[in-house]
Design an enzyme around this catalytic site. Structure first.
Site, PDB file in Angstrom:
ATOM      1  CG  MET A   1      -1.977  -1.062   1.219  1.00 31.86           C
ATOM      2  SD  MET A   1      -3.006  -1.037  -0.262  1.00 31.86           S
ATOM      3  CE  MET A   1      -3.970   0.432   0.008  1.00 31.86           C
TER       4      MET A   1
ATOM      5  CD  GLU B   1      -4.176  -3.370  10.166  1.00 31.42           C
ATOM      6  OE1 GLU B   1      -3.377  -2.452   9.971  1.00 31.42           O
ATOM      7  OE2 GLU B   1      -5.404  -3.226  10.112  1.00 31.42           O
TER       8      GLU B   1
ATOM      9  CE  LYS C   1      -1.444  -0.443  11.543  1.00 36.17           C
ATOM     10  NZ  LYS C   1      -0.963  -0.147  10.210  1.00 36.17           N
TER      11      LYS C   1
ATOM     12  CB  SER D   1      -7.707  -2.406   6.414  1.00 37.96           C
ATOM     13  OG  SER D   1      -6.671  -3.288   6.599  1.00 37.96           O
TER      14      SER D   1
ATOM     15  CG  HIS E   1      -9.036   2.097   4.778  1.00 34.92           C
ATOM     16  ND1 HIS E   1     -10.177   1.376   4.528  1.00 34.92           N
ATOM     17  CD2 HIS E   1      -8.025   1.198   4.711  1.00 34.92           C
ATOM     18  CE1 HIS E   1      -9.871   0.114   4.334  1.00 34.92           C
ATOM     19  NE2 HIS E   1      -8.578  -0.027   4.444  1.00 34.92           N
TER      20      HIS E   1
ATOM     21  CD  GLU F   1     -13.890   2.826   3.979  1.00 31.52           C
ATOM     22  OE1 GLU F   1     -15.005   2.304   3.878  1.00 31.52           O
ATOM     23  OE2 GLU F   1     -12.918   2.237   4.498  1.00 31.52           O
TER      24      GLU F   1
ATOM     25  CG  ASN G   1     -12.204  -3.797   3.948  1.00 31.09           C
ATOM     26  OD1 ASN G   1     -12.264  -3.892   2.725  1.00 31.09           O
ATOM     27  ND2 ASN G   1     -11.097  -3.473   4.584  1.00 31.09           N
TER      28      ASN G   1
HETATM   29  P1  NAI Z   1       3.138  -4.758   3.664  1.00 25.37           P
HETATM   30  O1  NAI Z   1       3.494  -5.868   4.563  1.00 25.37           O
HETATM   31  O2  NAI Z   1       3.120  -4.975   2.196  1.00 25.37           O
HETATM   32  O3  NAI Z   1       4.106  -3.511   3.937  1.00 25.37           O
HETATM   33  C1  NAI Z   1       4.413  -3.050   5.204  1.00 25.37           C
HETATM   34  C2  NAI Z   1       5.779  -2.367   5.129  1.00 25.37           C
HETATM   35  O4  NAI Z   1       5.993  -1.683   6.354  1.00 25.37           O
HETATM   36  C3  NAI Z   1       6.950  -3.325   4.946  1.00 25.37           C
HETATM   37  O5  NAI Z   1       7.714  -2.906   3.850  1.00 25.37           O
HETATM   38  C4  NAI Z   1       7.721  -3.213   6.259  1.00 25.37           C
HETATM   39  O6  NAI Z   1       9.129  -3.308   6.074  1.00 25.37           O
HETATM   40  C5  NAI Z   1       7.355  -1.828   6.737  1.00 25.37           C
HETATM   41  N1  NAI Z   1       7.435  -1.622   8.176  1.00 25.37           N
HETATM   42  C6  NAI Z   1       7.021  -2.442   9.160  1.00 25.37           C
HETATM   43  N2  NAI Z   1       7.228  -1.857  10.366  1.00 25.37           N
HETATM   44  C7  NAI Z   1       7.763  -0.645  10.123  1.00 25.37           C
HETATM   45  C8  NAI Z   1       8.200   0.434  10.962  1.00 25.37           C
HETATM   46  N3  NAI Z   1       8.098   0.365  12.254  1.00 25.37           N
HETATM   47  N4  NAI Z   1       8.700   1.523  10.346  1.00 25.37           N
HETATM   48  C9  NAI Z   1       8.830   1.607   9.036  1.00 25.37           C
HETATM   49  N5  NAI Z   1       8.434   0.609   8.188  1.00 25.37           N
HETATM   50  C10 NAI Z   1       7.916  -0.497   8.738  1.00 25.37           C
HETATM   51  O7  NAI Z   1       1.723  -4.234   4.174  1.00 25.37           O
HETATM   52  P2  NAI Z   1       0.520  -3.558   3.379  1.00 25.37           P
HETATM   53  O8  NAI Z   1      -0.344  -4.597   2.788  1.00 25.37           O
HETATM   54  O9  NAI Z   1       1.050  -2.483   2.527  1.00 25.37           O
HETATM   55  O10 NAI Z   1      -0.342  -2.918   4.564  1.00 25.37           O
HETATM   56  C11 NAI Z   1       0.099  -1.783   5.251  1.00 25.37           C
HETATM   57  C12 NAI Z   1      -1.064  -1.191   6.020  1.00 25.37           C
HETATM   58  O11 NAI Z   1      -2.108  -0.856   5.099  1.00 25.37           O
HETATM   59  C13 NAI Z   1      -1.697  -2.100   7.032  1.00 25.37           C
HETATM   60  O12 NAI Z   1      -2.119  -1.340   8.118  1.00 25.37           O
HETATM   61  C14 NAI Z   1      -2.901  -2.680   6.299  1.00 25.37           C
HETATM   62  O13 NAI Z   1      -3.946  -3.050   7.164  1.00 25.37           O
HETATM   63  C15 NAI Z   1      -3.308  -1.502   5.482  1.00 25.37           C
HETATM   64  N6  NAI Z   1      -4.071  -1.801   4.250  1.00 25.37           N
HETATM   65  C16 NAI Z   1      -3.716  -2.845   3.445  1.00 25.37           C
HETATM   66  C17 NAI Z   1      -4.437  -3.099   2.276  1.00 25.37           C
HETATM   67  C18 NAI Z   1      -4.044  -4.212   1.364  1.00 25.37           C
HETATM   68  O14 NAI Z   1      -4.827  -4.553   0.453  1.00 25.37           O
HETATM   69  N7  NAI Z   1      -2.869  -4.806   1.506  1.00 25.37           N
HETATM   70  C19 NAI Z   1      -5.598  -2.264   1.897  1.00 25.37           C
HETATM   71  C20 NAI Z   1      -5.820  -1.146   2.781  1.00 25.37           C
HETATM   72  C21 NAI Z   1      -5.086  -0.966   3.927  1.00 25.37           C
END
Ligand code: NAI
Length: 666
Positions: free
Chosen positions: A324, A398, A403, A425, A446, A458, A496
């Site tokens: 994302m 997540e 966070k 999410s 979001h 959102e 969702n």
């Molecule tokens: P992802 O796992 O693809 O990416 C997360 C990234 O955050 C990774 O590159 C990781 O190295 C980095 N990270 C982790 N802890 C960190 C920190 N403390 N400081 C800096 N970087 C850090 O996850 P994704 O799917 O992109 O999801 C991210 C957020 O977006 C979550 O909260 C998720 O619920 C939300 N979300 C995801 C959707 C999806 O379809 N994948 C849709 C809408 C929201």
């Protein structure tokens, strides 16, 4: 004769050289649209010009806009609702067309000057003029967006655009409802002359009148496509191409336009008459009424962003460069902002930035613009950009405690007035905000996956979120050209939450023996962009299982859980419910009857509609219309049905087999 000084939407004056200037400047509106009063006043202007020409006082007529930007955005959609029967539609249209014919037949040069949008009815007025001049400005666009409202051009734009550009160019433009830049429109023959900017229009128009300029109609090869049998072949080809994008049963307008062209494209005078006859039933159809509703819902979403906040976000800091975060960063850059992108992993940042090249390639036509975009996307492993950012968006793992820790740090670095947001999410905003010194500062922004394609975002108001920050969040979303929807912080928010029960119920049907291909096809027959099983595979089965859990629906013991346990996660791993090859599902070749697909399709969306009703009753968003807006723009729910709540309230004949409650929501 009407006293020209009483006009409200137009100004009219004649200069010392006998050139009459008709300036369209709709009273009390930021944009010009052609409604009843503007057309009545235009009729009075044309009458005045006819008299002036007879008396040899007027030697030419120029149409121009009195707005800083934008000629005419189209017919006034608000007035469409008064046209409830075909006879009234035909009467109104005939009057307007007689007026355009009068303009076209004026014995003195008639010139139209265009800066900004010139769409639909506006382009039809322009096409009735003898010479069209447009600015080269990036924002100057001409086009016919009518099919998006379930109709086609009705002020004789079908015949006149074919006359000017030829069918090969004009028909695809009308069928797609696309808008073209001024230079492309000149290439097509819809525009005759380009000038650098708005200040050049007046002089160019004067010159065109004095030189008695007349636009040449399409000739040679351009007219071949309108002759038989080429016309029939072209019509068939267009039918095939259009059917790839839309089903005729759902979106009849482009198909009727092809019929019109096939039958009458060889004789443009006949085409004009037939256009009106074929236009009227489309105009009063449920499809068009519902698509007009969707247009109004989109305006309602835009209005969630307050005007006059006095705050223009320019710098964004995104934390988390995963699925994302990287795409959110890329989208903000493509919208003109400067973005710093942070992640624990430098490789993730590099990969995330590299992945945006595709988006920039699509968005920016020149290398200079692409290079400028690349320069605005800055790798920032240490988070140096936080203190300078107007908006900080977190998109990391997540997990609430991770966070929380991150926001405790962000809070100390943030500049006053900047927006602090999470893309979570599933976690409640107030839970993330709990340990903060100023928890009221955190909101949710979001996004949906894929970021570039999903129009809705959102904006989540946590229990303690400050109003001002929610408003700013909406202003930011509008500034990156997305539709903001303010929602309460409640599990699944809106999108969702309604998708969850719909997808879970579909999976249950499959577990009970229904074929996944049949389920997916039935959903498409209903009008969904993709079936629920294919959607689950696309979103990722791990994500689905997680969302299900948040919404109180455990996947334990289900096929979904088994697939997750064996790392068959859907599209991203090459196999889920389907096997995926080259980004597409491998489907069985069974066929199903139309009737059973229709019945199943209606049954499939029942849990979604039931959940949308709960969202409305619990006031998760401000109004029932906003529930429909969120579901249409967040899930792609069949736009021609006007939204789940609207559909439910207006369903005429229901042959739905209702799901037993046990099936719908356990
Ligand atoms: P992802 O796992 O693809 O990416 C997360 C990234 O955050 C990774 O590159 C990781 O190295 C980095 N990270 C982790 N802890 C960190 C920190 N403390 N400081 C800096 N970087 C850090 O996850 P994704 O799917 O992109 O999801 C991210 C957020 O977006 C979550 O909260 C998720 O619920 C939300 N979300 C995801 C959707 C999806 O379809 N994948 C849709 C809408 C929201």
């Amino acid at each position: 004769m009407t006293d020209m000084s009483t006009l409200k939407d137009w100004r009219f004056d004649t200069d010392g050289e006998g050139i009459a200037w008709a300036t369209f400047d709709r009273e009390g509106e930021s944009q010009n649209s052609l409604g009843r009063r503007p057309l009545e006043e235009l009729a009075a202007i044309v009458e005045a010009v006819e008299i002036g020409v007879r008396e040899k006082r007027i030697s030419g007529l120029v149409f121009q806009s009195g707005k800083a930007k934008g000629f005419i955005v189209g017919a006034d959609v608000r007035e469409f609702e008064q046209l409830t029967d075909e006879r009234t539609v035909i009467e109104n249209i005939r009057n307007a067309n007689a007026l355009l014919d009068k303009i076209e037949k004026l014995p003195v040069p008639v010139v139209c000057t265009i800066h900004g949008f010139c769409l639909g009815g506006g382009l039809e007025l322009a096409l009735a003029c003898h010479w069209r001049i447009a600015t080269r400005d990036e924002g100057t666009r001409v086009g016919f967006p009518e099919v998006k409202l379930g109709i086609f051009p009705g002020f004789n734009g079908t015949a006149r655009s074919i006359r000017q550009a030829g069918a090969m160019a004009a028909m695809p433009m009308m069928l797609a409802g696309s808008m073209v830049r001024a230079s492309a429109a000149k290439g097509m023959g819809l525009i005759d002359e380009l000038v650098a900017g708005p200040s050049n229009l007046r002089w160019a128009a004067r010159r065109a009148v004095l030189k008695k300029k007349r636009s040449p109609v399409a000739g040679g090869l351009k007219t071949l496509a309108s002759k038989w049998p080429a016309r029939g072949m072209l019509a068939n080809k267009m039918r095939t191409e259009t059917a790839k994008k839309a089903r005729e049963a759902h979106y009849p307008a482009p198909f009727r336009l092809i019929d019109l062209f096939e039958k009458h494209g060889g004789n443009l005078d006949r085409m004009k008459v037939a256009e009106t006859e074929m236009f009227a039933p489309l105009m009063v159809s449920d499809t068009s009424r519902n698509l007009r509703r969707v247009f109004k819902l989109s305006e309602m979403l835009k209005a969630q962003a307050p005007k006059g906040l006095g705050w223009t976000p320019q710098r964004v800091h995104v934390i988390g460069a995963g699925v994302m975060g990287a795409d959110i960063a890329g989208w903000c850059v493509a919208s003109g902002m400067e973005v710093t992108l942070q992640d624990l992993s430098p490789e993730a940042i590099a990969k995330g930035i590299a992945a945006q090249a595709k988006l920039f390639g699509r968005k920016f036509k020149t290398k200079a613009l692409r290079d400028a975009a690349k320069a605005r996307l800055i790798a920032d492993p240490t988070g140096a950009g936080i203190g300078r950012a107007d908006v900080v968006i977190e998109a990391i793992v997540e997990r609430v405690e991770v966070k929380q820790k991150l926001f405790l740090d962000i809070e100390t670095k943030l500049k006053p007035g900047a927006v602090m947001a999470t893309n979570t999410s599933s976690i409640m905003i107030e839970d993330i905000a709990k340990p903060l010194v100023d928890p009221g500062r955190l909101i949710g922004i979001h996004f949906f996956n894929p970021v570039a394609q999903m129009p809705l975002v959102e904006v989540i108001r946590g229990a303690g979120s400050r109003d001002e920050d929610v408003k700013k969040g909406c202003a930011f979303v509008a500034a990156i050209d997305k539709f903001p929807l303010i929602t309460k912080s409640a599990p699944g928010f809106v999108v969702n939450r309604v998708l969850g029960p719909y997808m879970m119920a579909a999976m249950e049907r499959m577990e009970k023996g229904e074929s996944k291909e049949k389920i997916d096809e039935a959903a498409r027959v209903f009008g969904m962009p993709m079936g629920p099983i294919e959607l689950a595979d696309t979103v990722g089965l791990d994500v689905c299982a997680h969302v299900g859990k948040i919404l109180g629906k455990s996947a334990e013991g289900s096929k979904l859980q088994k697939l997750v346990d064996t790392k068959k996660l859907g599209k991203k791993s090459g196999e889920g419910f389907y096997v995926w090859k080259d980004g597409k599902t491998v489907k069985g070749d069974a066929t199903f009857s139309k009737a059973e697909l229709e019945t199943l399709g209606r049954a499939l969306v029942e849990p979604l509609i039931a959940e949308a009703e709960k969202v409305r009753d619990e006031k998760i968003v401000e109004s029932a219309d906003l529930v429909d807006a969120g579901v249409i723009f967040g899930t792609g729910f069949a736009p021609f049905r006007g939204g789940p709540l609207h559909y439910k309230a207006n369903e005429k004949t229901s042959n739905v087999t209702p799901l037993r409650p046990a099936q719908a929501a356990e």
